[in-house]
Design an enzyme around this catalytic site. Structure first.
Site, PDB file in Angstrom:
ATOM      1  CE  LYS A 100      -3.128   2.699   3.026  1.00 23.36           C
ATOM      2  NZ  LYS A 100      -3.957   2.727   4.246  1.00 23.36           N
TER       3      LYS A 100
ATOM      4  CG  ASP B 290      -5.194   8.131   4.700  1.00 22.25           C
ATOM      5  OD1 ASP B 290      -6.107   8.779   4.144  1.00 22.25           O
ATOM      6  OD2 ASP B 290      -5.395   7.132   5.430  1.00 22.25           O
TER       7      ASP B 290
ATOM      8  CE  LYS C   6      -6.213   9.009   8.175  1.00 21.62           C
ATOM      9  NZ  LYS C   6      -6.888   7.991   9.002  1.00 21.62           N
TER      10      LYS C   6
ATOM     11  CG  ASP D 159      -1.738   5.340   4.921  1.00 20.94           C
ATOM     12  OD1 ASP D 159      -1.597   4.263   5.540  1.00 20.94           O
ATOM     13  OD2 ASP D 159      -2.817   5.695   4.414  1.00 20.94           O
TER      14      ASP D 159
ATOM     15  CG  ASP E 286      -9.538   7.994   6.879  1.00 19.42           C
ATOM     16  OD1 ASP E 286      -8.491   7.885   6.215  1.00 19.42           O
ATOM     17  OD2 ASP E 286      -9.558   8.215   8.107  1.00 19.42           O
TER      18      ASP E 286
ATOM     19  CD  GLU F 105      -6.535   5.460   2.644  1.00 17.84           C
ATOM     20  OE1 GLU F 105      -7.486   5.656   3.430  1.00 17.84           O
ATOM     21  OE2 GLU F 105      -5.400   5.147   3.026  1.00 17.84           O
TER      22      GLU F 105
ATOM     23  NE  ARG G 136     -10.993  -0.783   4.249  1.00 17.42           N
ATOM     24  CZ  ARG G 136     -11.562  -0.927   5.442  1.00 17.42           C
ATOM     25  NH1 ARG G 136     -12.724  -1.562   5.563  1.00 17.42           N
ATOM     26  NH2 ARG G 136     -10.974  -0.459   6.516  1.00 17.42           N
TER      27      ARG G 136
HETATM   28  N1  BES Z   1      -4.010   4.689   6.968  1.00 18.27           N
HETATM   29  C1  BES Z   1      -5.139   4.501   7.789  1.00 18.27           C
HETATM   30  C2  BES Z   1      -4.909   3.503   8.912  1.00 18.27           C
HETATM   31  C3  BES Z   1      -4.063   3.959  10.051  1.00 18.27           C
HETATM   32  C4  BES Z   1      -4.613   4.739  11.047  1.00 18.27           C
HETATM   33  C5  BES Z   1      -2.767   3.543  10.178  1.00 18.27           C
HETATM   34  C6  BES Z   1      -3.846   5.135  12.131  1.00 18.27           C
HETATM   35  C7  BES Z   1      -2.009   3.924  11.267  1.00 18.27           C
HETATM   36  C8  BES Z   1      -2.553   4.719  12.248  1.00 18.27           C
HETATM   37  C9  BES Z   1      -6.311   3.995   6.968  1.00 18.27           C
HETATM   38  O1  BES Z   1      -6.364   4.431   5.665  1.00 18.27           O
HETATM   39  C10 BES Z   1      -7.542   4.477   7.648  1.00 18.27           C
HETATM   40  O2  BES Z   1      -7.735   5.656   7.683  1.00 18.27           O
HETATM   41  N2  BES Z   1      -8.346   3.566   8.171  1.00 18.27           N
HETATM   42  C11 BES Z   1      -9.515   3.913   8.879  1.00 18.27           C
HETATM   43  C12 BES Z   1     -10.579   2.943   8.471  1.00 18.27           C
HETATM   44  C13 BES Z   1     -11.945   3.326   8.935  1.00 18.27           C
HETATM   45  C14 BES Z   1     -12.400   4.580   8.219  1.00 18.27           C
HETATM   46  C15 BES Z   1     -12.880   2.187   8.650  1.00 18.27           C
HETATM   47  C16 BES Z   1      -9.213   3.813  10.368  1.00 18.27           C
HETATM   48  O3  BES Z   1      -8.462   2.932  10.779  1.00 18.27           O
HETATM   49  O4  BES Z   1      -9.695   4.661  11.109  1.00 18.27           O
HETATM   50 ZN    ZN Z   2      -4.595   4.951   4.846  1.00 17.16          ZN
HETATM   51 MN    MN Z   3      -7.345   6.311   5.519  1.00 17.35          MN
END
Ligand code: BES
Ligand code: ZN
Ligand code: MN
Length: 503
Positions: free
Chosen positions: A268, A273, A280, A291, A350, A352, A354
């Site tokens: 990825k 992000d 966020k 990310d 967010d 994204e 996947r």
């Molecule tokens: N890149 C983030 C995941 C992440 C969050 C990695 C904090 C390290 C620290 C990912 O793209 C994301 O934002 N995931 C969301 C998913 C949710 C919206 C279902 C998350 O984990 O909050």
């Molecule tokens: Zn992300």
């Molecule tokens: Mn994200």
């Protein structure tokens, strides 16, 4: 750093070696290791230990100068803990302490005579690996972006490991292996630490191209037009809000037999992000430059693969873009069509990772892989579940996948770059239901790292697949903020074990 192997005989001994510093071990309970005893003809070392200046606690140190009967200018005593044989954990602590001292020492060279062959459940190769990585990790700096570089401490530049003659060959191979790994990890860290205005998708593509030239990898870089032609509607939906062009990077190292199915690594590569329209919160958002650590892991692994000339077919695939809000960005509620034909309702922009990975996972079907491992900073939920110690490992639950999971877990355990297996059972799949498309891109509350994996699973049914969620392990926050280089050690051990099995 320059590493070499030294063996001693009756004539050239540890006591008469010309060196800036000789390192020997001390055990808790005021005992000297064999090497410490061997050089302590004057009894000065025993006296120092007896005085209580060093306890022998794993990682404690005491620097002595001009010890009678020792030619080296300094003797560094380092604690090895109380277990005999020494535990790998204590050996690691001792080695990190040596590395820490060496980084600041005024000696230009050092000879380390720790019990490389006397560590519990470990081979000489493993202890040398631990030693080299400790030194390289301690020496790592990221000051590319500082206008004034901190003056580099003098530090020990040449290190030799004193081993028994019978272990010299294995130790030599291990030094080369470990250096390749350290170089790979340093690249992964550098890419992670670079700011998102420099480390863009284009920057990652340029890095991959340069590596391909250096190490003779095959390389292909697909741009937006080609991705449109491939119908990667899911991946492309993430790029809509950004002015940075997306890149899809393919690296090929065909080190095995031409007919052997390759192992495919998929990373990825979200270079920033922001969350997109599902923005966020501001606090700590800078960390979303990390990310792209899945992508950086693939590139770091390839750096090591190239240096090792690994005898295995490995293909690296990186889907990289930026996730930004703008008037052209994807909206919550948009429905996109993935390369597989499955439609996805984007309920949260967010989620994204996947969306970019699912198209990459469909793309790699063409390689008829022996196994596919994706690496992604995918979910905050994985950090909640496992913290910063273990990478989340997800696979289906059948015999072939249990074998793959066990290989990855074992590779993690042996390198200390550990992973923990999580479930993906059918029940979690129901959480991804959408009223309007084949699936939603987020699950109903609960088990967020698992529903993310369950989403990916729907795109991986053509091959054996594992998913590594590195959201908790790829970087550290706080005052020691920085990329860790994980899980390059786990992946390299996994690949090297596979390469050995093919032979
Ligand atoms: N890149 C983030 C995941 C992440 C969050 C990695 C904090 C390290 C620290 C990912 O793209 C994301 O934002 N995931 C969301 C998913 C949710 C919206 C279902 C998350 O984990 O909050
Ligand atoms: Zn992300
Ligand atoms: Mn994200």
């Amino acid at each position: 750093m320059d590493f070499s192997i030294k063996t001693f005989d009756a004539k050239s001994t540890l006591a008469n070696v010309k060196s800036g510093c000789v390192v020997v071990g001390v055990l808790e309970g005021k005992q000297l290791s064999a090497a410490a005893k061997a050089i302590d003809t004057s009894g000065e070392i025993a006296a120092a230990v007896k005085s209580g200046d060093i306890t022998g606690k794993a990682g404690s140190t005491l620097l002595l100068r001009r010890v009678a009967g020792v030619t080296a200018e300094r003797v560094l005593l380092v604690g090895l803990g109380k277990e005999t044989p020494v535990s790998l954990k204590d050996f690691g602590a001792a080695m990190r302490a040596v590395a820490h001292t060496f980084a600041k020492l005024g000696a230009s060279d050092g000879v380390i005579a720790l019990p490389f062959d006397g560590v519990k459940d470990s081979t000489v190769s493993q202890t040398i690996n631990c030693a080299v990585l400790s030194v390289q990790t301690e020496a790592y700096r990221f000051d590319e972006m500082k206008s004034k570089k901190e003056p580099v401490a003098q530090g020990v530049g040449k290190i030799s490991f004193a081993v028994a003659a019978g272990d010299a060959a294995a130790a030599k191979t291990s030094v080369a292996d470990s250096l390749a790994l350290a170089h790979g990890m340093a690249l992964t860290k550098d890419l992670g630490n670079l700011p998102p205005n420099i480390c863009t998708p284009t920057y990652l593509a340029t890095t991959a191209r340069a590596m391909a030239k250096d190490f003779k990898f095959g390389v292909e870089i697909l741009d937006r037009k080609q991705l449109e032609a491939l119908k990667m509607g899911s991946f492309l939906s993430v790029t809509n809000g950004s002015v940075e062009p997306p890149k899809f990077i393919v690296l090929k190292h065909m080190g095995g037999k031409a007919k052997d199915a390759p192992v495919v690594l998929v990373g990825k590569g979200i270079t920033f992000d922001s969350g997109g329209i599902s923005l966020k919160p501001g606090s700590g958002m800078d960390e979303m430059k990390y990310d792209m650590c899945g992508a950086a892991t693939v590139l770091g692994a390839f750096r090591a693969i190239g240096e090792l000339k690994l005898k295995l077919n490995v293909i690296g695939v990186i889907a990289t873009c930026e996730n930004m809000p703008s008037g052209s960005a994807t909206r919550p509620g948009d429905i996109v069509t993935s390369m597989s034909g499955q439609t996805i309702e984007v309920l949260n922009t967010d989620a994204e990772g996947r969306l970019v990975l699912c198209d990459a996972l469909t793309y790699v079907e063409r390689f008829k892989p022996a196994a596919v491992v994706d690496i992604a900073t995918l979910t905050g939920a994985c950090v909640v579940a496992l913290g910063n110690h273990n990478t989340g490992l997800f696979t289906r639950h059948d015999a072939a996948h249990d074998t793959l999971a066990d290989e990855l877990l074992a590779a993690g355990k042996i390198t200390g770059d550990t992973a923990w297996r999580m479930p993906i059972e059918e029940a979690y799949n129901d959480q991804l239901k959408s009223n309007f498309a084949d699936m939603a891109n987020i699950g109903t509350p609960g088990g967020g790292s698992i529903t993310a994996a369950a989403f990916l699973e729907r795109f991986t049914r053509q091959y054996t697949w594992a998913h590594l969620d590195i959201a908790g392990t790829a970087w550290k926050s706080g005052s020691a903020k920085g990329a860790t280089g994980r899980p390059v050690p786990l992946l390299m051990r996994f690949l090297q074990t596979r390469a050995q099995a093919v032979k």
